[in-house]
Scaffold this active site. Structure first.
Site, PDB file in Angstrom:
ATOM      1  N   LYS A  29       0.865  -1.268   0.098  1.00 35.58           N
ATOM      2  CA  LYS A  29       0.072  -0.002  -0.234  1.00 35.58           C
ATOM      3  C   LYS A  29       0.845   1.274   0.138  1.00 35.58           C
ATOM      4  O   LYS A  29       0.765   2.098  -0.691  1.00 35.58           O
ATOM      5  CB  LYS A  29      -0.942   0.030   1.453  1.00 35.58           C
ATOM      6  CG  LYS A  29      -1.866   1.097   1.253  1.00 35.58           C
ATOM      7  CD  LYS A  29      -3.168   0.683   2.068  1.00 35.58           C
ATOM      8  CE  LYS A  29      -2.723   0.671   3.644  1.00 35.58           C
ATOM      9  NZ  LYS A  29      -2.558   1.991   4.360  1.00 35.58           N
ATOM     10  N   SER A  30       1.975   1.422   0.788  1.00 35.04           N
ATOM     11  CA  SER A  30       2.702   2.517   0.939  1.00 35.04           C
ATOM     12  C   SER A  30       3.519   2.637  -0.267  1.00 35.04           C
ATOM     13  O   SER A  30       3.456   3.945  -0.940  1.00 35.04           O
ATOM     14  CB  SER A  30       3.912   2.165   1.970  1.00 35.04           C
ATOM     15  OG  SER A  30       3.210   1.997   3.457  1.00 35.04           O
ATOM     16  N   LYS A  62      -4.335   5.689  14.530  1.00 35.76           N
ATOM     17  CA  LYS A  62      -4.418   5.156  13.430  1.00 35.76           C
ATOM     18  C   LYS A  62      -5.921   5.186  12.847  1.00 35.76           C
ATOM     19  O   LYS A  62      -6.739   5.994  13.234  1.00 35.76           O
ATOM     20  CB  LYS A  62      -3.701   3.824  13.547  1.00 35.76           C
ATOM     21  CG  LYS A  62      -2.422   3.679  13.790  1.00 35.76           C
ATOM     22  CD  LYS A  62      -1.581   4.260  12.638  1.00 35.76           C
ATOM     23  CE  LYS A  62      -0.260   4.189  13.008  1.00 35.76           C
ATOM     24  NZ  LYS A  62       0.575   4.836  11.972  1.00 35.76           N
ATOM     25  N   ARG A  97      -8.785  12.110  12.572  1.00 36.04           N
ATOM     26  CA  ARG A  97      -7.083  11.950  12.834  1.00 36.04           C
ATOM     27  C   ARG A  97      -6.284  13.059  12.545  1.00 36.04           C
ATOM     28  O   ARG A  97      -6.860  13.990  11.823  1.00 36.04           O
ATOM     29  CB  ARG A  97      -6.604  10.960  11.782  1.00 36.04           C
ATOM     30  CG  ARG A  97      -7.233   9.470  11.931  1.00 36.04           C
ATOM     31  CD  ARG A  97      -6.741   8.432  10.947  1.00 36.04           C
ATOM     32  NE  ARG A  97      -5.413   8.245  11.212  1.00 36.04           N
ATOM     33  CZ  ARG A  97      -4.810   7.462  10.341  1.00 36.04           C
ATOM     34  NH1 ARG A  97      -5.464   6.945   9.136  1.00 36.04           N
ATOM     35  NH2 ARG A  97      -3.687   7.329  10.435  1.00 36.04           N
ATOM     36  N   SER A 147       7.301   9.045  12.410  1.00 42.61           N
ATOM     37  CA  SER A 147       6.120   8.759  10.996  1.00 42.61           C
ATOM     38  C   SER A 147       6.634   9.028   9.697  1.00 42.61           C
ATOM     39  O   SER A 147       7.261  10.181   9.390  1.00 42.61           O
ATOM     40  CB  SER A 147       5.035   9.967  11.560  1.00 42.61           C
ATOM     41  OG  SER A 147       4.126   9.926  10.331  1.00 42.61           O
ATOM     42  N   ASP A 187       1.965  -1.092  11.781  1.00 48.81           N
ATOM     43  CA  ASP A 187       0.546  -1.745  11.410  1.00 48.81           C
ATOM     44  C   ASP A 187       0.330  -3.137  11.779  1.00 48.81           C
ATOM     45  O   ASP A 187      -0.646  -3.424  11.608  1.00 48.81           O
ATOM     46  CB  ASP A 187       0.553  -1.346  10.002  1.00 48.81           C
ATOM     47  CG  ASP A 187       0.431   0.061   9.467  1.00 48.81           C
ATOM     48  OD1 ASP A 187       0.378   0.820  10.280  1.00 48.81           O
ATOM     49  OD2 ASP A 187       0.930   0.403   8.206  1.00 48.81           O
ATOM     50  N   GLN A 195       4.758   9.233   7.265  1.00 51.02           N
ATOM     51  CA  GLN A 195       3.951   9.831   6.561  1.00 51.02           C
ATOM     52  C   GLN A 195       4.173  11.439   6.599  1.00 51.02           C
ATOM     53  O   GLN A 195       4.346  12.106   5.633  1.00 51.02           O
ATOM     54  CB  GLN A 195       2.534   9.982   7.243  1.00 51.02           C
ATOM     55  CG  GLN A 195       1.968   8.558   6.559  1.00 51.02           C
ATOM     56  CD  GLN A 195       0.348   8.146   7.438  1.00 51.02           C
ATOM     57  OE1 GLN A 195      -0.072   9.113   8.191  1.00 51.02           O
ATOM     58  NE2 GLN A 195      -0.061   7.210   7.030  1.00 51.02           N
ATOM     59  N   ARG A 248       2.726   5.846  -3.244  1.00 48.90           N
ATOM     60  CA  ARG A 248       4.046   6.815  -3.698  1.00 48.90           C
ATOM     61  C   ARG A 248       4.356   6.513  -5.260  1.00 48.90           C
ATOM     62  O   ARG A 248       4.719   7.517  -5.856  1.00 48.90           O
ATOM     63  CB  ARG A 248       5.015   6.308  -2.948  1.00 48.90           C
ATOM     64  CG  ARG A 248       5.263   6.684  -1.273  1.00 48.90           C
ATOM     65  CD  ARG A 248       6.318   5.910  -0.782  1.00 48.90           C
ATOM     66  NE  ARG A 248       6.323   6.573   0.861  1.00 48.90           N
ATOM     67  CZ  ARG A 248       5.377   6.354   1.932  1.00 48.90           C
ATOM     68  NH1 ARG A 248       4.100   5.676   1.441  1.00 48.90           N
ATOM     69  NH2 ARG A 248       5.687   6.877   3.048  1.00 48.90           N
ATOM     70  N   ARG A 263      -6.392   1.792  17.927  1.00 47.39           N
ATOM     71  CA  ARG A 263      -5.973   0.415  17.835  1.00 47.39           C
ATOM     72  C   ARG A 263      -5.564  -0.266  19.425  1.00 47.39           C
ATOM     73  O   ARG A 263      -5.886  -1.505  19.464  1.00 47.39           O
ATOM     74  CB  ARG A 263      -5.089   0.133  17.098  1.00 47.39           C
ATOM     75  CG  ARG A 263      -5.358   0.268  15.357  1.00 47.39           C
ATOM     76  CD  ARG A 263      -4.379   0.113  14.417  1.00 47.39           C
ATOM     77  NE  ARG A 263      -4.853   0.062  12.984  1.00 47.39           N
ATOM     78  CZ  ARG A 263      -4.367   0.272  12.099  1.00 47.39           C
ATOM     79  NH1 ARG A 263      -2.986   0.356  12.009  1.00 47.39           N
ATOM     80  NH2 ARG A 263      -4.986   0.260  10.771  1.00 47.39           N
TER      81      ARG A 263
HETATM   82  C1  S3P Z   1       2.738   4.632   6.151  1.00 46.01           C
HETATM   83  C2  S3P Z   1       3.211   5.324   7.577  1.00 46.01           C
HETATM   84  C3  S3P Z   1       2.653   4.625   8.661  1.00 46.01           C
HETATM   85  C4  S3P Z   1       1.647   3.518   8.473  1.00 46.01           C
HETATM   86  C5  S3P Z   1       0.745   3.774   7.432  1.00 46.01           C
HETATM   87  C6  S3P Z   1       1.543   4.062   6.114  1.00 46.01           C
HETATM   88  C7  S3P Z   1       3.203   5.152   5.059  1.00 46.01           C
HETATM   89  O1  S3P Z   1       1.958   5.674   9.409  1.00 46.01           O
HETATM   90  O2  S3P Z   1       1.066   3.458   9.874  1.00 46.01           O
HETATM   91  O3  S3P Z   1      -0.157   2.601   7.401  1.00 46.01           O
HETATM   92  O4  S3P Z   1       3.036   4.834   3.877  1.00 46.01           O
HETATM   93  O5  S3P Z   1       4.154   6.052   5.055  1.00 46.01           O
HETATM   94  P1  S3P Z   1       2.652   6.848  10.174  1.00 46.01           P
HETATM   95  O6  S3P Z   1       3.540   7.531   9.316  1.00 46.01           O
HETATM   96  O7  S3P Z   1       1.713   7.881  10.823  1.00 46.01           O
HETATM   97  O8  S3P Z   1       3.480   6.024  11.279  1.00 46.01           O
END
Ligand code: S3P
Length: 449
Positions: free
Chosen positions: A28-29, A354, A129, A174, A327, A176, A33, A358
């Site tokens: 997914k990540s 999240k 969030r 993080s 995760d 993200q 991207r 969780r």
């Molecule tokens: C992700 C970063 C993580 C993760 C999320 C995907 C990403 O979040 O929990 O499912 O793709 O950069 P955080 O950056 O908030 O930890």
């Protein structure tokens, strides 16, 4: 997309043994991207193995709204005609990123240094969030953001017309936030520096290098110092998305706790910023063989052979491992319930922000299934009952969280009595083939009509 359709209750019954090959979808990540970097390159990026889950489809739609042309060419095969760094046009409507925190935060970073105004929204989970963790560093570039109380969506972001580069030390581990700052830094002149004390997933850094940006990562006493030179011309790429280790975690953990199971899970990432769960499972006594290590789509991967492991023991998970398995705590807590003794998960307060809280969601559901748990703001402790001893027989609330839904369904496959989740529909955000894949291995999952 925001708004939520009809709830889909689902029940998992004692199952198995699980047998066969579990080919999980794309990461997914990396899928988010690939679409975003493709949109910022000049020319055509080709993607294979893209996760066609709702979160990623929402990001694809957003990239279209900014002027990129995103097209599906076949299953998992997509092309993106990018508009170049700084080339985003102002969307004509609100950007709805559905359930996806990654989509929201990365796209905010992407548009933050282009002079356009964008309003973001999402579903009921995402609207709770915190976005301040991204808009705070973006304000250093000159970006303005106007959201609801506590920095919640809906939020309008006004991109900086004359961005300045920034130096930012991440206050939370993080990926993200790190990625949002790097993406914003792409359209700022000069060098943008991000410092992360604890390493988090590094897909943005790897992909920026792949697309031709100038980026260095220096390991120092302060942590990783990531320096990006702004305003590059990104070159389109062919991106082969590897399988998602966070999705692989569900069949892997199911096989470990369902008696008699023996499954094969190809192409699981061994990237050190993503493999914390697998290290933890091995320390607990899981029977996992890591076969055929190789590189796929620029990521180190291995094939996993996973067998039922009836004598796993609870452990203390090192808190500094949290970013590499953030995760995976929900599904780890299910394995912990089926192991003997206490599994202690400290340093996990990020789990509270999240897709759901969780810690709370797992604690309440495990208790309802007859498992003793302890929790505080930053900790979850599960008192394992040993293989085959979890009573089950409860309905667990999912709170629009795909990983909570999948975790309790896996628990139900090994518990004495069935476990129901009140809504399995969020699973489609990250693992749309979960139900078919798990039943194909021998799990008994029933939709409750
Ligand atoms: C992700 C970063 C993580 C993760 C999320 C995907 C990403 O979040 O929990 O499912 O793709 O950069 P955080 O950056 O908030 O930890």
């Amino acid at each position: 997309m925001s708004g939520h359709g009809t709830a889909l209750p689902m029940t998992a019954h004692k199952s198995g043994p699980l047998r066969g090959t579990a080919s999980v979808p794309g990461d997914k990540s990396i899928s988010h991207r690939a679409l975003i970097f493709g949109a910022m390159a000049v020319g055509e990026t080709r993607i294979t193995g893209l996760l066609e889950g709702q979160d990623v489809l929402d990001t694809a739609r957003a990239m279209q709204a900014f002027g990129a042309v995103v097209q599906q060419q076949g299953p998992g095969a997509w092309t993106v005609q990018g508009v170049g760094v700084g080339g985003f046009s102002e969307p004509a409507d609100v950007i709805d990123v559905g359930n996806s925190g990654t989509g929201a935060r990365l796209i905010m970073g992407t548009m933050a240094t282009t002079p356009i105004t964008v309003t973001f929204t999402g579903d009921a989970s995402l609207r709770k969030r915190p976005m301040g963790r991204v808009t705070d560093p973006l304000s250093l570039f000159g970006t303005q953001a106007y959201g609801r109380k506590g920095g919640r969506l809906p939020m309008t972001v006004v991109g900086a017309a004359h961005p300045v580069p920034v130096r930012y030390a991440l206050p939370v581990a993080s990926a993200q936030v790190k990625s949002a700052v790097l993406l914003a830094g792409l359209n700022a002149p000069g060098q943008t520096v991000v410092i992360e004390r604890e390493p988090t997933r590094d897909h943005s850094e790897r992909m920026l290098l792949g697309f031709g940006a100038e980026l260095t990562v220096e390991k120092t006493a302060e942590g990783n110092v990531i320096t990006l030179t702004g305003q590059p011309e990104l070159r389109p790429q062919s991106v082969a998305v590897p399988r998602d280790p966070s999705s692989a975690a569900f069949p892997v953990c199911a096989a470990l706790i369902v008696e008699g199971s023996d499954i094969f899970v190809p192409g699981v990432s061994q990237n050190l910023t993503r493999n914390g769960l697998y290290l933890t499972l091995v320390e607990m006594g899981a029977e996992i063989e890591f076969q055929n290590p190789r590189t796929e789509g620029g990521e180190p991967v291995a094939d996993l052979r996973v067998r039922f492991s009836g004598d796993m023991k609870g452990i203390e998970v090192p808190p500094d491992r949290a970013p590499s398995m953030i995760d995976e705590y929900p599904i780890l807590s299910v394995v912990a319930a089926c192991a003997t003794g206490r599994t202690v998960m400290r340093g996990v307060k990020e789990l509270r922000v999240k897709e759901s809280d969780r810690i709370d969601a797992m604690a309440r559901g495990l208790e309802a299934c007859g498992v003793r748990v302890e929790e505080d703001e930053d900790t979850l402790i599960v008192h394992g009952l040993g293989a085959g001893n979890v009573p089950g027989g409860a309905t667990c609330a999912v709170h629009l969280d795909h990983r909570i839904a999948m975790s309790f369904l896996v628990l139900g496959m090994a518990a004495k009595r069935p476990v129901t989740v009140d809504d399995a529909s969020p699973i489609a955000t990250s693992f749309p083939i979960f139900e078919g894949l798990m039943t194909g291995l021998g799990a008994t999952l029933k939709r409750d009509l």
